[in-house]
Design a protein around this motif. Structure first.
Motif, PDB file in Angstrom:
ATOM      1  N   TYR A  80       0.829  -1.203   0.000  1.00  0.00           N
ATOM      2  CA  TYR A  80       0.000   0.000   0.000  1.00  0.00           C
ATOM      3  C   TYR A  80       0.864   1.254   0.000  1.00  0.00           C
ATOM      4  N   LYS A  97      -7.279   4.271   1.549  1.00  0.00           N
ATOM      5  CA  LYS A  97      -7.585   4.375   2.979  1.00  0.00           C
ATOM      6  C   LYS A  97      -8.132   5.748   3.340  1.00  0.00           C
ATOM      7  N   GLU A 106     -11.691   5.569   2.448  1.00  0.00           N
ATOM      8  CA  GLU A 106     -12.387   4.743   3.442  1.00  0.00           C
ATOM      9  C   GLU A 106     -12.575   5.517   4.744  1.00  0.00           C
ATOM     10  N   ARG A 107     -11.576   6.269   5.135  1.00  0.00           N
ATOM     11  CA  ARG A 107     -11.629   6.998   6.401  1.00  0.00           C
ATOM     12  C   ARG A 107     -12.626   8.154   6.356  1.00  0.00           C
ATOM     13  N   SER A 132     -12.970  -0.389   2.020  1.00  0.00           N
ATOM     14  CA  SER A 132     -11.732  -0.499   1.239  1.00  0.00           C
ATOM     15  C   SER A 132     -11.491   0.689   0.315  1.00  0.00           C
TER      16      SER A 132
END
Length: 496
Positions: A390, A425, A428-429, A435
């Protein structure tokens, strides 16, 4: 008669559309959004003196009769936007193409770019535009697909006209078949141009894109493309204000952790332990998130097809947000453009970029002399599962995107004030999408029209809207799914 109590989970454009329309219809509506920002993928964020459009940036559906124009008129919303004559530039190595709003000018410009295929391009677009016009006539009443009830079947049948019979064979075809029919499939740069439009709107390319959805995508910018000052978050804020004017509660920072069916009503719990009751729940979240929201007995009542689809990943996006000094940008830097990596292999994994920059006079997004730029590309989330991988990908794709931009605009590094990478991320956050998935399902033959997902579920009074649901992604698609929730709950129609 007691008013219906409705909870909308998620404050993206689809959920806000449903909530605002239901509130106007007299329902008691509560909209719960997990983040601190309205709009979901069409939201915004602020860094110092700069405002960035998180994702969706190009306004559509604001023309007379367009879905947003109709919804806003229904709700008494007036929104300022600038209609574009030149929608975007498409740069493919040494070749620059322009997507013109005017259909005739658009076709003529492509004929000039590909003179050896002049007649084929004319015939291709004549068929695209004819099919798109027939589909728009069918969709004027916004029928629901896939059909689940007798009323939905009646509404679909009442929308049909004799001319629609000619579209029947096209249910089984792709845009690629149309390119081949007109002997354009071997013209690599033209196919790449078509694929660039489809990947951004249909989440797939001509090889797999369902023909009937694809011709709409290739035609839609001609109906109307707009620059919205500030960004498309303005849609969200107008919808929230409309909902509140009609008595709705709209609350940020309330992440729903549990939805439980108790008898004839639902109990919805947020991260603070607050429990709210409702007759109906509208879930404006990707269907991949539903299994973590519904209690197990309720989840088991959903159809096997929906649960199977919910296990499938969709695209992710790698995004870069840049604040820029305007003086170092060329005077003709387009508001919207696509850049193809000249050394790449096509669509996508970072070889196709979509750029949206603020208008030089847009003081909502940047102070005078500065502008903000959002750059995005599609990525395969399977390649971002490992933490080490990542971090490597985040650096790799940021540099790859910048390298492509440098190839077309060598002075870009001098213009950059700040750069913020937006990897999965981050999505997603901030948007709470599992995901970091964005855009919904690719509009292939197996995911579109009669094979798409309905807003209606087998769990009574539990509804779905958003980019996972028919008719798909984009602010237009999610707004239609939100309207379908409103229509099915109330029986009311959108004004024509």
């Amino acid at each position: 008669m007691a008013k219906k109590e409705i909870i909308v989970v998620g404050g993206g454009i689809g959920g806000l559309t449903a909530g605002a329309m239901l509130a106007q219809a007299g329902c008691r509506v509560t909209i719960l959004e997990a983040s601190r920002e309205w709009g979901g993928c069409a939201g915004k964020f602020q860094r110092n003196q700069f405002l960035f459009a998180a994702g969706a940036t190009l306004g559509m559906g604001l023309e007379k009769g367009g879905i947003h124009e109709r919804i806003f008129r229904h709700l008494g919303i007036k929104l300022h936007a600038k209609r574009l004559d030149s929608v975007m530039k498409i740069k493919q190595g040494d070749r620059t193409l322009t997507f013109y709003a005017d259909r005739r000018r658009h076709v003529q410009s492509l004929q000039q770019a590909f003179p050896q295929k002049k007649n084929e391009i004319a015939a291709f677009y004549e068929e695209v535009y004819q099919k798109a016009a027939k589909i728009r006539l069918l969709m004027k009443k916004l029928p629901i697909l896939p059909v689940k009830t007798g009323r939905e079947a009646f509404e679909l049948l009442s929308s049909l006209r004799p001319t629609h019979v000619s579209l029947t064979p096209d249910f089984f075809k792709t845009i690629s078949s149309l390119l081949k029919k007109h002997d354009l499939h071997t013209c690599r740069d033209f196919v790449s141009f078509i694929d660039g439009q489809l990947i951004d709107s249909m989440q797939t390319t001509s090889r797999d894109c369902a023909l009937l959805m694809g011709v709409l995508a290739l035609d839609i910018y001609h109906e109307g493309a707009y620059y919205v000052p500030g960004g498309l978050y303005q849609f969200a804020y107008e919808l929230v204000n409309a909902a509140k004017r009609n008595g709705a509660q709209a609350i940020l920072g309330r992440r729903v952790t549990s939805i439980k069916k108790v008898g004839d009503y639902f109990e919805v719990e947020d991260q603070r332990g607050n429990i709210r009751s409702a007759d109906h729940v509208i879930c404006n979240a990707p269907i991949q998130a539903v299994s973590n929201l519904l209690d197990q007995p309720s989840y088991h009542q959903l159809s096997s097809g929906l649960k199977k689809r919910a296990k499938k990943d969709t695209w992710g996006t790698m995004t870069a947000y840049l604040s820029l000094k305007d003086a170092y940008l060329p005077a003709d830097f387009p508001l919207f453009q696509q850049l193809m990596n000249p050394d790449g292999n096509g669509h996508d994994e970072g070889d196709h970029l979509f750029l949206s920059i603020s208008d030089p006079h847009d003081r909502l997004r940047a102070p005078e002399g500065y502008r903000t730029l959002t750059v995005s590309t599609h990525i395969n989330l399977d390649h971002w599962k490992n933490d080490e991988q990542y971090e490597e990908n985040k650096i790799l794709f940021t540099e790859k995107m910048l390298q492509t931009i440098r190839g077309y605009y060598p002075s870009i590094d001098e213009a950059v004030v700040e750069l913020y990478p937006g990897a999965p991320k981050a999505w997603e956050r901030f948007t709470h999408r599992p995901s970091g998935m964005v855009g919904g399902f690719p509009q292939t033959r197996s995911h579109s029209l009669f094979l798409s997902l309905s807003h209606r579920t087998s769990l009574k009074n539990f509804w779905l809207c958003g980019d996972s649901i028919f008719p798909g992604g984009g602010t237009i698609g999610v707004s239609v799914s939100g309207y379908h929730c409103f229509h099915s709950i109330t029986g009311r129609n959108l004004i024509q």
